[in-house]
Scaffold this motif. Structure first.
Motif, short mmCIF file in Angstrom:
data_model
loop_
_atom_site.label_atom_id
_atom_site.label_comp_id
_atom_site.label_asym_id
_atom_site.label_seq_id
_atom_site.Cartn_x
_atom_site.Cartn_y
_atom_site.Cartn_z
N PHE A 102 0.82 -1.21 0.00
CA PHE A 102 0.00 0.00 0.00
C PHE A 102 0.85 1.26 0.00
O PHE A 102 0.53 2.25 -0.67
N LEU A 106 1.11 0.99 -4.55
CA LEU A 106 -0.18 1.56 -4.95
C LEU A 106 -0.15 3.08 -5.13
O LEU A 106 -0.90 3.59 -5.97
N MET A 264 -7.06 4.01 -6.17
CA MET A 264 -6.11 3.38 -5.25
C MET A 264 -6.82 2.79 -4.04
O MET A 264 -6.55 1.65 -3.63
N LEU A 265 -7.75 3.55 -3.46
CA LEU A 265 -8.50 3.04 -2.32
C LEU A 265 -9.40 1.88 -2.72
O LEU A 265 -9.58 0.93 -1.96
N MET A 268 -7.20 -1.19 -3.02
CA MET A 268 -6.86 -1.66 -1.68
C MET A 268 -8.04 -2.42 -1.06
O MET A 268 -7.88 -3.53 -0.54
#
Length: 411
Positions: A102, A106, A264-265, A268
Motif C-alpha cells: 500500500f 499503490l 487506489m482506495l 486496496m
C-alpha cells in the motif's frame, strides 16, 4: 513451428468455438469477421513482438516505468518515511521484507492517474485512441462511438471509457453495447499496467512493454469474441465521439489526482475483501472436500491453459492462476506469477502475463454494472443481463491473446 506452437494455433480456433457456443450458437456470425479478427490478433501480435524498433520502444517504456517508480518513491518516502521506501532505521532481515504494497506500490496509481488526465487534456491520448478506433472500424466495421469506446479501453478503465462516449450509449444496439463492455473486461487501464509491470518485472523481460502490447492485442480479440457471442450490426452509432477535456492543465492534474485516489482506495479495498473471501471459502472447502478454491479453479481453467499452448507440466498451475484471476483479480495472480515464475519456463510466463492482462473478474462485473447503469439508467436491466456474459467473453479474449503469443513464441 513446434508442437506447442501448433497447439496454441489450434487453441485459438477452439477458443472462438467456445465463444460461439457460450453465446448460444447464434446465427449471423460473419466469416469475414472471424477471419479478419484472427488475422488482426495474430498480425498485431507478430508486429509488436518481432519488429526490432518496437522492441527498443518497449525498453524505453520499461525505463519510463522505472523513472515513474523512482519519482513516486521520492513522494512516498517524504510522506511515509521508511514505510514508503525511505532509508530503513534497522537492518532488513531478508530481501523484500521492507516492501509494503500500500505504501510503496499503490501510490503510483496517483501519479499515473494525474499524468493520464493531463495527457487527455493535451490531446495526446485522444489522438492515440482515434487511431485505434479507425483501425477497428476498418477491420470489424465498428461504428465511431463503439470503436472509440473499445480504443479508449486500452488506455483507461472499464468505467472511464464508456463515460467518454456517454452521449451515444443510449442509442447503441445490444451488440455494440456488449462490444464496449467486453473490451472493458479484456483490457487494463494505463495506470494499472504500470503497477503490474513493476510486480512481474523480475520474471518477465520488458514487462511494461509486454503488458501494453497485451492490452493492444486484446482490443481486436475482445471485438472478435463479443461478435461471436452476440452477432449483429455494429455500425449504428457512426458519429465520432469527443474526447473529454478539462478547462486547464491544473484542473486536469487535480482531477486526475482525485480519480487516482479513488482508484487506489478501491484497489486496496478489493484486495482485502476478495483475498479474505477466498481464504474464507478455503476454510469451508478444505475440511469438506479436501480442496481449495484455487485447486478447483485450476481444474476448470486447465483446458484454457492447454488452448493457449502452455506446456503440460505447467498447465495445472497455469489454470490455477487463471482461476484466481477471475475469482479474485489479476493483481493477486500477477503477485503469484512473480513469486512462482522462476519455476516455469519463459514461454509459459510470457503467455500467462498476456492472458492475465485484463479486468475480467467478478469484482469488475459489479464495478462495470454500477458505473454504466448510472450513465444510462434506462438500460440498467440490459446492462445487468450482459454483465456475466461480458465476463466470460473478456476471459476468452484474454486467453485468445495468450494463445496468439504462444503461436509466435518458440519453446
Amino acid at each position: 513451428m513446434s508442437a506447442l506452437q501448433w497447439q496454441s494455433l489450434a487453441g485459438m480456433g477452439a477458443l472462438c468455438l467456445l465463444a460461439w457456443v457460450l453465446g448460444g450458437c447464434r446465427r449471423g456470425v460473419s466469416a469475414r469477421v472471424v477471419v479478419a479478427g484472427l488475422a488482426s490478433v495474430l498480425g498485431l501480435a507478430a508486429l509488436l513482438l518481432n519488429i526490432a524498433w518496437l522492441r527498443v520502444g518497449f525498453g524505453w517504456i520499461g525505463q519510463g516505468v522505472e523513472a515513474l517508480a523512482r519519482a513516486t518513491r521520492a513522494g512516498t518516502s517524504l510522506v511515509f518515511g521508511y514505510l514508503g521506501g525511505g532509508p530503513l532505521p534497522f537492518p532488513e532481515p531478508f530481501p523484500g521484507a521492507a516492501f509494503i504494497l500500500f505504501f510503496q506500490a499503490l501510490p503510483l496509481v496517483l501519479v499515473v492517474g494525474a499524468l493520464s488526465a493531463v495527457l487527455f487534456h493535451w490531446g495526446v491520448l485522444g489522438f492515440l485512441v482515434r487511431l485505434l478506433a479507425r483501425a477497428l472500424r476498418r477491420v470489424f466495421g465498428l461504428g465511431g462511438a463503439s470503436g472509440f469506446g473499445v480504443g479508449a479501453n486500452v488506455f483507461v478503465g472499464m468505467v472511464e471509457a464508456p463515460l467518454m462516449i456517454r452521449p451515444w450509449l443510449a442509442r447503441m444496439n445490444s451488440t455494440e453495447l456488449f462490444v464496449v463492455m467486453v473490451a472493458g473486461m479484456a483490457t487494463i487501464a494505463g495506470n494499472m499496467f504500470v503497477i503490474y509491470a513493476l510486480v512481474i518485472a523480475p520474471v518477465v523481460p520488458d514487462a511494461a512493454g509486454q503488458l501494453l502490447t497485451a492490452s493492444l492485442i486484446s482490443a481486436p480479440a475482445a471485438v472478435l469474441v463479443a461478435m461471436l457471442m452476440r452477432p449483429g450490426d455494429t455500425s449504428t452509432t457512426a458519429e465520432e465521439a469527443p474526447v473529454l477535456r478539462y478547462s486547464s492543465t491544473m484542473e486536469a492534474l487535480v482531477q486526475g489526482i482525485g480519480d487516482g485516489l479513488q482508484l487506489m482506495l478501491g484497489v486496496m479495498a478489493a484486495l482485502i475483501v476478495f483475498v479474505a473471501l477466498v481464504a474464507l471459502a478455503n476454510e469451508v472447502l478444505q475440511p469438506l472436500l479436501g480442496l481449495t478454491l484455487e485447486q478447483m479453479a485450476g481444474w476448470l481453467f486447465r483446458p484454457l491453459a492447454w488452448a493457449m499452448g502452455v506446456a503440460p507440466e505447467h498447465a495445472a498451475r497455469a489454470g490455477e492462476l487463471l482461476g484466481v484471476k477471475v475469482v479474485v483479480n489479476e493483481f493477486v495472480s500477477y503477485l503469484a506469477l512473480a513469486q512462482e515464475g522462476a519455476a516455469m519456463d519463459p514461454r509459459t510466463r510470457l503467455i500467462l502475463a498476456y492472458a492475465m492482462c485484463g479486468f475480467a473478474n467478478f469484482g469488475s462485473v459489479g464495478i462495470m454494472l454500477g458505473g454504466m447503469s448510472a450513465m444510462v439508467p434506462e438500460r440498467r436491466a440490459e446492462i445487468a443481463r450482459l454483465g456475466f456474459p461480458a465476463l466470460a467473453a473478456g476471459t476468452i479474449a484474454c486467453c485468445l491473446t495468450g494463445a496468439a503469443v504462444g503461436v509466435l513464441t518458440a519453446p
